[in-house]
Write a protein that holds these residues in place. Structure first.
Motif, short mmCIF file in Angstrom:
data_model
loop_
_atom_site.label_atom_id
_atom_site.label_comp_id
_atom_site.label_asym_id
_atom_site.label_seq_id
_atom_site.Cartn_x
_atom_site.Cartn_y
_atom_site.Cartn_z
N VAL A 217 28.97 50.97 38.03
CA VAL A 217 29.44 49.95 37.08
C VAL A 217 29.15 48.57 37.66
CG1 VAL A 217 31.48 48.96 35.98
CG2 VAL A 217 31.26 51.44 36.20
N THR A 218 28.50 47.75 36.86
CA THR A 218 28.25 46.37 37.28
C THR A 218 28.78 45.43 36.20
OG1 THR A 218 26.06 46.41 36.27
CG2 THR A 218 26.19 46.94 38.61
N ALA A 219 29.45 44.40 36.63
CA ALA A 219 30.01 43.43 35.69
C ALA A 219 29.02 42.29 35.51
CB ALA A 219 31.32 42.89 36.23
N PRO A 220 28.97 41.72 34.35
CA PRO A 220 28.13 40.54 34.15
C PRO A 220 28.59 39.41 35.06
CG PRO A 220 29.01 41.31 32.05
CD PRO A 220 29.63 42.14 33.12
N GLY B 238 36.69 35.96 30.80
CA GLY B 238 38.00 36.59 30.61
C GLY B 238 39.13 35.63 30.87
N LEU B 239 39.01 34.83 31.92
CA LEU B 239 40.04 33.85 32.26
C LEU B 239 40.15 32.79 31.18
CD1 LEU B 239 42.07 32.98 34.42
CD2 LEU B 239 40.25 31.63 35.45
N THR B 240 39.02 32.32 30.68
CA THR B 240 39.02 31.33 29.61
C THR B 240 39.68 31.89 28.35
OG1 THR B 240 36.99 30.38 30.50
CG2 THR B 240 37.56 29.81 28.23
N HIS B 241 39.33 33.12 28.03
CA HIS B 241 39.91 33.76 26.85
C HIS B 241 41.43 33.90 27.01
CE1 HIS B 241 40.18 36.34 23.36
NE2 HIS B 241 40.79 37.25 24.08
#
Length: 105
Positions: A34-37, A44-47
């Motif tokens: 699994v690799t995250a963008p 995610g923090l902004t959201h």
């Protein structure tokens, strides 16, 4: 039906140890694949911050509306009241309430 004897404590622990190792290896392989963008955390923090800000804004607006309505109702009731009617003091000595105090000169 074939009856098997229950496994001994050592056999059960050995089997459990093998299953744990197999699961650990499988989860390690899955985690490595699994690799995250690159910007996933920032997005995610902004959201999350946007949602928290919106939630606080909605609560503040609701509180403002409730207080405004309560004040308007209070002003409406007070403006419709009669100056000769006393809620606490009783001018007519009907036996209810506290007798109206005499005016001091």
């Amino acid at each position: 039906m074939i009856d098997k004897a229950p496994p001994t404590t050592e056999e059960a622990q050995h089997t459990m140890h093998e299953e744990e190792e197999w699961l650990r290896h499988a989860f390690d392989e899955l985690a490595c694949s699994v690799t995250a963008p690159p910007q996933a955390y920032r997005k995610g923090l902004t959201h999350w911050r946007r949602r928290a800000y919106r939630r606080k804004a909605v609560i503040a607006t609701m509180v403002l509306v409730v207080v405004t309505i309560a004040c308007l109702i209070g002003l409406l009731v007070l403006s419709n009241g009669s100056a000769s009617t006393h809620v606490i003091y009783d001018d007519h000595h009907t036996g209810t309430g506290i007798p109206f105090p005499p005016a001091s000169s």
